[in-house]
Design a protein around this motif. Structure first.
Motif, mmCIF file in Angstrom:
data_model
loop_
_atom_site.group_PDB
_atom_site.id
_atom_site.type_symbol
_atom_site.label_atom_id
_atom_site.label_comp_id
_atom_site.label_asym_id
_atom_site.label_seq_id
_atom_site.Cartn_x
_atom_site.Cartn_y
_atom_site.Cartn_z
ATOM 1 N N LYS A 13 -23.723 -38.571 76.202
ATOM 2 C CA LYS A 13 -24.169 -39.049 74.874
ATOM 3 C C LYS A 13 -22.988 -39.638 74.097
ATOM 4 O O LYS A 13 -23.129 -40.660 73.407
ATOM 5 N N ALA A 14 -21.834 -38.987 74.225
ATOM 6 C CA ALA A 14 -20.644 -39.501 73.523
ATOM 7 C C ALA A 14 -20.276 -40.878 74.075
ATOM 8 O O ALA A 14 -19.885 -41.780 73.327
ATOM 9 N N THR A 15 -20.437 -41.042 75.387
ATOM 10 C CA THR A 15 -20.112 -42.331 76.012
ATOM 11 C C THR A 15 -21.044 -43.424 75.503
ATOM 12 O O THR A 15 -20.603 -44.543 75.198
ATOM 13 N N GLU A 16 -22.320 -43.100 75.398
ATOM 14 C CA GLU A 16 -23.272 -44.105 74.885
ATOM 15 C C GLU A 16 -22.854 -44.578 73.498
ATOM 16 O O GLU A 16 -22.929 -45.764 73.182
ATOM 17 N N MET A 17 -22.405 -43.612 72.668
ATOM 18 C CA MET A 17 -22.017 -43.991 71.298
ATOM 19 C C MET A 17 -20.671 -44.715 71.257
ATOM 20 O O MET A 17 -20.539 -45.768 70.649
ATOM 21 N N LEU A 18 -19.663 -44.110 71.906
ATOM 22 C CA LEU A 18 -18.292 -44.573 71.692
ATOM 23 C C LEU A 18 -17.889 -45.756 72.578
ATOM 24 O O LEU A 18 -17.000 -46.525 72.233
ATOM 25 N N LEU A 19 -18.559 -45.893 73.729
ATOM 26 C CA LEU A 19 -18.241 -47.042 74.599
ATOM 27 C C LEU A 19 -19.297 -48.133 74.464
ATOM 28 O O LEU A 19 -18.985 -49.321 74.408
ATOM 29 N N PHE A 20 -20.567 -47.701 74.422
ATOM 30 C CA PHE A 20 -21.632 -48.697 74.529
ATOM 31 C C PHE A 20 -22.336 -48.993 73.200
ATOM 32 O O PHE A 20 -23.444 -49.523 73.181
ATOM 33 N N ASN A 21 -21.701 -48.602 72.096
ATOM 34 C CA ASN A 21 -22.154 -49.005 70.747
ATOM 35 C C ASN A 21 -23.563 -48.527 70.395
ATOM 36 O O ASN A 21 -24.222 -49.144 69.561
#
Ligand SMILES: CCCCCC/C=C/C(=O)SCCNC(=O)CCNC(=O)[C@H](O)C(C)(C)COP(=O)(O)OP(=O)(O)OC[C@H]1O[C@@H](n2cnc3c(N)ncnc32)[C@H](O)[C@@H]1OP(=O)(O)O
Length: 358
Positions: free
Chosen positions: A259-267
């Motif tokens: 979930k953090a990756t979706e937010m922080l990498l994929f906007n």
């Protein structure tokens, strides 16, 4: 009818006294008209591509072509008087009686043992200018020392905060872009440090959409209340940047790596309900009753014993503090490099270009 020199001078003085920021586009127009009125058509060399501010000014002036000086003077006076009259007809909010004075970009007041820091650039969606970073830090320092039991951060107008004011990147000093990146990293590190070290319960009252750094530092708050109208967006990759506010460490801990990756990498932009379900937000309230319900909660918390709350917060947070400072340093070092990259410069330039309709 011709505009007299006296009217022109008067307009200049009126402009200095304006309380409301007219916005960058209008400021550019005023600059261009003033130059045209006093010096005639633009005849200076065009500034370099990366000198954003002077280039925008030059373009605005140059776009007036051969407009006669008299007409420019007339248009300048008309524009200033329209700004003055719209300011006097708009509701310019007075500070509440117990507010701490001297701040330009925020309002701070203490009531019922609660110190409230209100981001106050609603026309700019509460984007954080350099001045605002400095004032928030000062307000947090004061709140840490004052008699209040809890501290609240919220926004004025329809936004909570639109993150870093991208104009911060436009003011390239004589030392060039490298110096700007060094100063930006120092400022950011100090700003985030104030949240890591804040000694009392810190509560975010997210009154509308939140972007960028205003989202990432939420992981350093003790409680986050949100209206159901809010969204949570960290568009770092769109901007060629990388995460800050300790989010590279805190977000995966709160919500898991994916979930953090979706937010922080994929906007990925989260709704308030989604932000609550992943643990970034503590509770969501319907917008209609948001302020009332949150006020009741805050009042109850602020009536609890001050020292007990502060000591309990330290117990919950102290184990992680050293790690958070280390993460903060690493994130700032990484961002300093990012700001010098073509990816970041192009993204910021494209936002500023759209803004000034160049
Ligand atoms: C010292 C350096 C420290 C750096 C720390 C690292 C921090 C990183 C971040 O925070 S990254 C996130 C940066 N923020 C953004 O990318 C948001 C940019 N803004 C927008 O995308 C939009 O403005 C919006 C979605 C927030 C709102 O859109 P909308 O509802 O359509 O309103 P407007 O765009 O018309 O906004 C009104 C007015 O405000 C100006 N504005 C809004 N946000 C910013 C901003 N972050 N920076 C600069 N200006 C902003 C916008 O341009 C309009 O101005 P105008 O009336 O045209 O003069």
């Amino acid at each position: 009818m011709q505009v007299s020199q006296q009217d022109f001078e008067k307009a200049k003085d009126q402009l200095k006294l304006l309380k409301v920021d007219p916005g960058n586009e209008v400021k550019l127009k005023l600059y261009a008209l003033f130059k045209q009125a006093t010096q005639g058509p633009c005849n200076t060399p065009k500034p370099g591509m990366l000198d954003f501010v002077n280039k925008a000014k030059w373009d605005a002036w140059n776009s007036l072509g051969s407009l006669p000086q008299e007409s420019a003077r007339q248009q300048y006076v008309d524009l200033v008087s329209s700004l003055v009259s719209s300011e006097s007809s708009s509701h310019v909010k007075e500070n509440p009686p117990d507010s701490k004075s001297g701040y330009e970009t925020i309002e701070v007041f203490t009531e019922d043992n609660i110190t409230k820091i209100v981001l106050n650039r609603p026309k700019m969606k509460n984007a954080i200018s350099v001045k605002m970073y400095e004032e928030i830090m000062e307000a947090l320092e004061e709140a840490a020392k004052d008699d209040s039991v809890i501290t609240v951060l919220t926004g004025s107008g329809d936004y909570y905060c639109s993150g870093n004011d991208l104009n911060n990147f436009a003011n390239v000093s004589a030392g060039g872009i490298k110096e700007m990146a060094d100063n930006g990293a120092k400022l950011l590190k100090n700003f985030v440090k104030h949240f890591i070290d804040f000694p009392k319960p810190l509560i975010a009252v997210v009154n509308g959409p939140a972007v960028g750094i205003s989202v990432t530092v939420l992981g350093l708050f003790d409680v986050v209340y949100s209206t159901d109208r809010a969204t949570f967006h960290t568009p770092f990759s769109n901007l060629g940047q990388s995460p800050e506010g300790c989010s590279s460490y805190v977000f995966p801990k709160i919500m898991g790596l994916a979930k953090a990756t979706e937010m922080l990498l994929f906007n990925k932009k989260l709704t308030a309900a989604e932000a609550c379900s992943v643990g970034l937000v503590t509770e969501v309230f319907p917008d209609k009753t948001f302020q009332k319900e949150v006020r009741a909660r805050l009042k109850a918390y602020a009536s609890l014993p001050r020292n007990s709350l502060a000591i309990s917060k330290q117990l919950l947070r102290s184990i992680e503090k050293e790690k958070l400072h280390e993460v903060n340093s690493q994130e700032c070092a990484c961002l300093k490099e990012r700001w010098l990259s073509d990816e970041c410069m192009n993204a910021v330039m494209s936002f500023l270009k759209k803004k000034s309709k160049l």
